[in-house]
Design an enzyme around this catalytic site. Structure first.
Site, PDB file in Angstrom:
ATOM      1  N   TYR A  47      15.445  -3.772  -2.370  1.00 56.95           N
ATOM      2  CA  TYR A  47      16.054  -2.445  -2.290  1.00 56.95           C
ATOM      3  C   TYR A  47      16.673  -1.947  -3.586  1.00 56.95           C
ATOM      4  CZ  TYR A  47      14.909  -2.547   2.590  1.00 56.95           C
ATOM      5  OH  TYR A  47      14.204  -2.585   3.761  1.00 56.95           O
TER       6      TYR A  47
ATOM      7  N   PHE B  17      24.020  -4.075  10.900  1.00 60.50           N
ATOM      8  CA  PHE B  17      23.096  -3.333  11.753  1.00 60.50           C
ATOM      9  C   PHE B  17      21.672  -3.518  11.270  1.00 60.50           C
ATOM     10  CE2 PHE B  17      25.024  -0.573   8.556  1.00 60.50           C
ATOM     11  CZ  PHE B  17      23.926  -0.050   7.912  1.00 60.50           C
TER      12      PHE B  17
ATOM     13  N   THR C 288       7.526   2.588   0.408  1.00 55.13           N
ATOM     14  CA  THR C 288       7.918   3.646  -0.529  1.00 55.13           C
ATOM     15  C   THR C 288       7.853   5.013   0.139  1.00 55.13           C
ATOM     16  OG1 THR C 288       7.157   2.360  -2.429  1.00 55.13           O
ATOM     17  CG2 THR C 288       7.351   4.737  -2.730  1.00 55.13           C
TER      18      THR C 288
ATOM     19  N   ARG D 250       0.834  -1.209   0.000  1.00 47.48           N
ATOM     20  CA  ARG D 250       0.000   0.000   0.000  1.00 47.48           C
ATOM     21  C   ARG D 250       0.869   1.259   0.000  1.00 47.48           C
ATOM     22  NH1 ARG D 250      -4.497  -0.790   4.624  1.00 47.48           N
ATOM     23  NH2 ARG D 250      -4.934   1.381   3.979  1.00 47.48           N
TER      24      ARG D 250
ATOM     25  N   SER E  81      17.669  -7.473   4.269  1.00 46.64           N
ATOM     26  CA  SER E  81      17.102  -8.756   4.676  1.00 46.64           C
ATOM     27  C   SER E  81      16.545  -9.495   3.458  1.00 46.64           C
ATOM     28  CB  SER E  81      16.003  -8.545   5.725  1.00 46.64           C
ATOM     29  OG  SER E  81      15.001  -7.681   5.224  1.00 46.64           O
ATOM     30  N   GLU E  82      16.065  -8.734   2.471  1.00 42.82           N
ATOM     31  CA  GLU E  82      15.609  -9.291   1.199  1.00 42.82           C
ATOM     32  C   GLU E  82      16.217  -8.460   0.078  1.00 42.82           C
ATOM     33  OE1 GLU E  82      11.418 -10.645   0.873  1.00 42.82           O
ATOM     34  OE2 GLU E  82      11.197  -9.727   2.851  1.00 42.82           O
TER      35      GLU E  82
END
Length: 410
Positions: free
Chosen positions: A125, A410, A97, A93, A120-121
């Site tokens: 990004y 981090f 972003t 949704r 993490s994925e």
């Protein structure tokens, strides 16, 4: 598109616990009270952006106030994005972003040309303009026998350093490495204590407290490590986990690795996050004893202000190229620019000429610290070389001595 009801604003310190609850929900975590307190302390010093649907916090992102070393020995303000969380009720949704857009605006206001994160994925990004800025490897040593080496270890004595004193002993030395390797974050005393020298390892409590071994006076190298006992039932031997190893020379590194591989009652040394140009695999006598088991993107970098970022780094050779840079998120970066740089000067300005190279801002970010060559990106079909020889010319200018490396996750 953003959901019309979602608004983005600062998360006050009084709502840090609420933000952490969202992050723990999203990442399926249930940390103990000590780790929660540590997270609360970390976030108190961060920029905190929240997505609110009415009074409900449905998205959260924090950014550490980091400084990142860049080629040539300088550094740039580089917020470190972390705890990025979107409530499962509000996925797809526009919440993420909107938070990223808000972060970029804050960077512009604060004069921070870069943003960095650990993904993490990885698939998420790239579309926001982040590219892998450093890479890491995992190295394993079979320690059931002494480490065989092709070079003689530095003969100076080793000493154990009290972890309480380690930030003062190691801090100045590590700071010196940042002038020679890009991609390194400046560390505060609290960061040393909370991220590197915790008494108890939060991911695996079977590991010992952090140990520190050092060589040389003045300091010529050190290693931070933890040990884990073996399992009699499975006949597995003990393990040494190396969290960080820094050395002035290959001989110093050899002495530290030999020490780590020789610790009694252990049969394996595992070091995660080593640099791609770590000399250990080269000076090991037996490559069956020392194996690189993994290679991965480490720190992802986003050029928020391309011109300011390029102006802050050094240039190893003259270059004069016209770049067509595509940046769908930040219009000021998008366009055709002439880059003229050398060890003695720098210019980056809009250009009317046809481009020599066309590339996305995420790929420019990967080349910025020296982790990836432009030639490799051309070969991968990610960069278009319109003028033959433009890619090697830019690579020569972007060339670095030691490859960029980051071990601060981090």
């Amino acid at each position: 598109m953003n959901a019309p009801s979602v608004q983005f604003r600062d998360v006050p310190e009084s709502e840090i616990a609420r933000a952490l609850a969202l992050a723990y929900l999203v990442f399926h975590e249930n940390p103990g009270s000590a780790q929660r307190r540590r997270h609360e302390k970390l976030l108190a010093g961060c920029l905190r952006i929240g997505a609110y649907d009415g009074a409900e916090l449905v998205g959260f992102a924090a950014a550490h106030p980091f400084a990142l070393s860049v080629p040539g020995g300088g550094e740039l303000s580089c917020p470190g994005l972390t705890f990025v969380s979107v409530a499962p009720t509000h996925r797809r949704r526009g919440v993420l972003t909107g938070m990223i857009r808000e972060l970029f605006a804050r960077c512009a206001d604060q004069g921070a040309p870069l943003v960095a994160l650990w993904a993490s994925e990885a698939s998420i990004y790239g579309r926001f303009g982040f590219g892998p800025g450093t890479y890491g490897t995992t190295v394993e040593i079979d320690a059931r026998r002494p480490l065989a080496l092709r070079i003689a270890p530095d003969p100076r004595p080793l000493r154990l350093v009290d972890p309480e004193a380690a930030p003062e002993v190691l801090g100045p030395y590590f700071e010196g490495t940042r002038a020679h390797r890009a991609g390194r974050l400046a560390r505060t005393r609290d960061w040393w204590r909370e991220e590197w020298l915790l008494e108890k390892d939060e991911e695996d409590e079977e590991f010992s407290p952090a140990r520190v071994v050092a060589l040389g006076e003045p300091l010529a190298g050190y290693a931070i490590y933890r040990t884990k006992p073996g399992d009699a039932a499975s006949q597995a031997g003990g393990q040494v986990r190396v969290d960080e190893l820094e050395a002035d020379s290959p001989r110093v590194a050899a002495a530290l690795w030999a020490y780590l591989a020789g610790i009694d009652l252990t049969d394996r040394v595992r070091a995660w996050g080593r640099p791609l140009d770590d000399p250990l695999p080269l000076f090991a006598q037996d490559r069956d004893q020392v194996r690189v088991t993994e290679e991965f993107p480490a720190l992802w970098v986003r050029l928020v202000d391309v011109r300011a970022a390029l102006a802050a780094r050094s240039w190893a050779a003259p270059v004069d190229v016209v770049l067509a840079v595509r940046d769908a998120r930040l219009p000021a970066n998008d366009g055709t620019f002439r880059l003229t740089a050398s060890p003695d000067g720098f210019s980056y300005a809009p250009a009317a000429q046809a481009p020599d190279l066309s590339l996305e801002v995420r790929d420019l970010a990967s080349a910025f610290l020296g982790a990836v060559t432009v030639h490799a990106l051309v070969a991968a079909g990610l960069v278009v070389e319109h003028t033959p020889g433009a890619a090697p010319m830019l690579d020569a200018a972007l060339s670095v001595g030691s490859l960029p490396h980051t071990a601060d996750a981090f």
